[in-house]
Design an enzyme around this catalytic site. Structure first.
Site, PDB file in Angstrom:
ATOM      1  N   GLY A  16       2.995 -11.091 -10.814  1.00 21.64           N
ATOM      2  CA  GLY A  16       3.076 -10.328 -12.053  1.00 21.64           C
ATOM      3  C   GLY A  16       4.407 -10.550 -12.750  1.00 21.64           C
ATOM      4  O   GLY A  16       5.445 -10.650 -12.110  1.00 21.64           O
ATOM      5  N   ARG A  77      -1.387 -16.171 -10.550  1.00 20.11           N
ATOM      6  CA  ARG A  77      -1.678 -15.983  -9.127  1.00 20.11           C
ATOM      7  C   ARG A  77      -2.539 -17.164  -8.686  1.00 20.11           C
ATOM      8  O   ARG A  77      -3.554 -17.471  -9.307  1.00 20.11           O
ATOM      9  CB  ARG A  77      -2.399 -14.656  -8.888  1.00 20.11           C
ATOM     10  CG  ARG A  77      -1.596 -13.462  -9.422  1.00 20.11           C
ATOM     11  CD  ARG A  77      -2.217 -12.134  -9.032  1.00 20.11           C
ATOM     12  NE  ARG A  77      -1.569 -11.023  -9.723  1.00 20.11           N
ATOM     13  CZ  ARG A  77      -0.437 -10.453  -9.349  1.00 20.11           C
ATOM     14  NH1 ARG A  77       0.177 -10.895  -8.271  1.00 20.11           N
ATOM     15  NH2 ARG A  77       0.076  -9.451 -10.030  1.00 20.11           N
ATOM     16  N   ASP A 108       6.077  -9.636  -3.278  1.00 15.19           N
ATOM     17  CA  ASP A 108       5.823  -9.908  -1.866  1.00 15.19           C
ATOM     18  C   ASP A 108       4.888 -11.086  -1.652  1.00 15.19           C
ATOM     19  O   ASP A 108       5.052 -11.859  -0.700  1.00 15.19           O
ATOM     20  CB  ASP A 108       5.309  -8.657  -1.151  1.00 15.19           C
ATOM     21  CG  ASP A 108       3.991  -8.149  -1.726  1.00 15.19           C
ATOM     22  OD1 ASP A 108       3.649  -8.497  -2.868  1.00 15.19           O
ATOM     23  OD2 ASP A 108       3.303  -7.387  -1.023  1.00 15.19           O
ATOM     24  N   THR A 131       9.556  -7.820  -9.632  1.00 17.32           N
ATOM     25  CA  THR A 131       8.298  -7.072  -9.711  1.00 17.32           C
ATOM     26  C   THR A 131       8.602  -5.659 -10.194  1.00 17.32           C
ATOM     27  O   THR A 131       9.589  -5.058  -9.748  1.00 17.32           O
ATOM     28  CB  THR A 131       7.576  -7.010  -8.352  1.00 17.32           C
ATOM     29  OG1 THR A 131       6.519  -6.042  -8.414  1.00 17.32           O
ATOM     30  CG2 THR A 131       8.512  -6.628  -7.221  1.00 17.32           C
ATOM     31  N   ASP A 133       7.055  -3.124  -9.411  1.00 17.63           N
ATOM     32  CA  ASP A 133       6.621  -2.166  -8.395  1.00 17.63           C
ATOM     33  C   ASP A 133       7.753  -1.655  -7.504  1.00 17.63           C
ATOM     34  O   ASP A 133       7.598  -0.625  -6.852  1.00 17.63           O
ATOM     35  CB  ASP A 133       5.537  -2.790  -7.504  1.00 17.63           C
ATOM     36  CG  ASP A 133       4.328  -3.256  -8.287  1.00 17.63           C
ATOM     37  OD1 ASP A 133       4.076  -2.695  -9.367  1.00 17.63           O
ATOM     38  OD2 ASP A 133       3.639  -4.192  -7.823  1.00 17.63           O
ATOM     39  N   ASP A 135       8.709  -2.720  -4.638  1.00 26.57           N
ATOM     40  CA  ASP A 135       8.155  -2.595  -3.288  1.00 26.57           C
ATOM     41  C   ASP A 135       8.641  -3.695  -2.350  1.00 26.57           C
ATOM     42  O   ASP A 135       7.941  -4.070  -1.409  1.00 26.57           O
ATOM     43  CB  ASP A 135       6.625  -2.595  -3.340  1.00 26.57           C
ATOM     44  CG  ASP A 135       6.047  -3.866  -3.965  1.00 26.57           C
ATOM     45  OD1 ASP A 135       6.825  -4.674  -4.516  1.00 26.57           O
ATOM     46  OD2 ASP A 135       4.816  -4.044  -3.912  1.00 26.57           O
ATOM     47  N   ARG A 177       1.043  -0.466  -8.031  1.00 26.61           N
ATOM     48  CA  ARG A 177       0.180  -0.965  -6.953  1.00 26.61           C
ATOM     49  C   ARG A 177       0.224  -0.021  -5.767  1.00 26.61           C
ATOM     50  O   ARG A 177      -0.145   1.141  -5.902  1.00 26.61           O
ATOM     51  CB  ARG A 177       0.573  -2.401  -6.575  1.00 26.61           C
ATOM     52  CG  ARG A 177      -0.542  -3.193  -5.932  1.00 26.61           C
ATOM     53  CD  ARG A 177      -0.171  -4.629  -5.685  1.00 26.61           C
ATOM     54  NE  ARG A 177       1.034  -4.783  -4.891  1.00 26.61           N
ATOM     55  CZ  ARG A 177       1.422  -5.912  -4.347  1.00 26.61           C
ATOM     56  NH1 ARG A 177       0.714  -7.014  -4.523  1.00 26.61           N
ATOM     57  NH2 ARG A 177       2.520  -5.978  -3.638  1.00 26.61           N
TER      58      ARG A 177
END
Length: 324
Positions: A16, A77, A108, A131, A133, A135, A177
């Site tokens: 992303g 992706r 990730d 990202t 996110d 994460d 996510r």
């Protein structure tokens, strides 16, 4: 490979997109040029690596777009790279273009790809966490997270205005996510009555306790992470079960959180991490991610990066305090 043999670095953005990626590309090119190193960018992530879709990168051109969101290299992706045949084609691309080292900006999935690629490719890889996110293990904040939170806050503030005017319950779904970081940060800063994240099982219980007796002229605002096991629609139905009289609306902010100009924090983060990535390569290190921890540069092996990122205890305590 010794550092004096690094003459050509390849770079790509993967997964992303996130605000700040262009700033990181600018910093990579600027830092490499200062050392007399050639920089090429692979377009569309791992797909470009497989297909040999690369362009030269020049810092004087990239400087003009550091304020823009998205990524000038595009991103995608890849379904082919997880297969060994796809990675072998990518290796052929690197050899054909005399690429001596590779820098990847992504999440990730990007680092899992680099870890698998390192099994058949011996050149050094460096990762930059990009990202929204947030994460990724090994960094306080990932590239794009701060911008995404700012976008979420701006939009939720507007929703709260109309919610107050109509005495409504509003459920706002934010991205992230499987991570609740955007929900926690944006929810706390807009004064949400309830924040639901994938990492917590108590937050929904607190919500139902608060909303079942809701009968107020104030708005009731619920911020839900997209990765929460319940989801906005199910949360809505459960609220209606315990309090059928509420006037309820759902808003999903969606991909607007990925777009827009990067914040000052993300621009600076991109520059710091871009320079650090080239510096780390020239120090002879490989297969590590450069991140900022406690405002200091920190290197994390890819094996550690791909571990699940957890919400820290301080944020859990804030979530409980403001969610009850």
């Amino acid at each position: 490979m010794s550092t004096n043999k690094i003459k050509h670095i390849g770079v790509f953005t993967s997964g992303g997109d996130s605000p700040g990626m262009n700033a990181a590309l600018y910093a990579i090119a600027k830092s490499a040029e200062a050392k007399g190193i050639k920089i090429s960018g692979f377009r569309k992530g791992y797909e470009g690596l497989i297909d040999g879709d690369l362009i030269p990168l020049k810092s004087h051109e990239l400087k003009k777009i550091t304020q823009k969101g998205g990524t000038i290299l595009k991103t995608a992706r890849s379904k082919r790279f997880p297969e060994l045949e796809g990675r072998k084609k990518a290796l052929q691309t690197l050899k054909a273009n005399n690429i001596d080292a590779l820098i990847a900006i992504g999440g990730d999935g990007t680092f899992k790809g680099l870890l698998a690629f390192s099994e058949i490719c011996g050149i050094p890889f460096i990762g930059i966490p990009g990202t929204i996110d947030n994460d990724i293990f090994g960094a306080d904040y990932t590239l794009g997270f701060d911008s995404a939170v700012n976008t979420a806050i701006e939009n939720i503030d507007k929703i709260k205005d109309t919610a107050e005017s109509h005495n409504r319950v509003f459920i706002v779904e934010v991205m992230g996510r499987d991570s609740g970081y955007i929900a926690i940060h944006s929810g706390l800063m807009v004064g949400a009555d309830s924040i639901l994240i994938p990492e917590s099982g108590k937050d929904f219980i607190y919500l139902l306790d608060k909303v079942k007796n809701y009968d107020s002229e104030d708005a009731f605002l619920v911020v839900v992470s997209e990765g929460d096991e319940l989801g906005a629609e199910l949360v809505s139905s459960k609220i209606k079960e315990v309090n059928p009289n509420v006037d309820l609306r759902i808003t999903k902010l969606g991909h607007v959180q990925r777009g827009g100009n990067p914040s000052a924090l993300d621009r600076m983060l991109g520059i710091r991490l871009g320079v650090a990535a080239v510096k780390t390569l020239l120090q002879g290190k490989k297969n590590v991610m450069v991140g900022i921890l406690n405002n200091q540069l920190h290197l994390t092996p890819f094996e550690e990066v791909v571990k699940q990122h957890q919400v820290d205890n301080e944020l859990y305590e804030l979530l409980e305090l403001f969610g009850k």
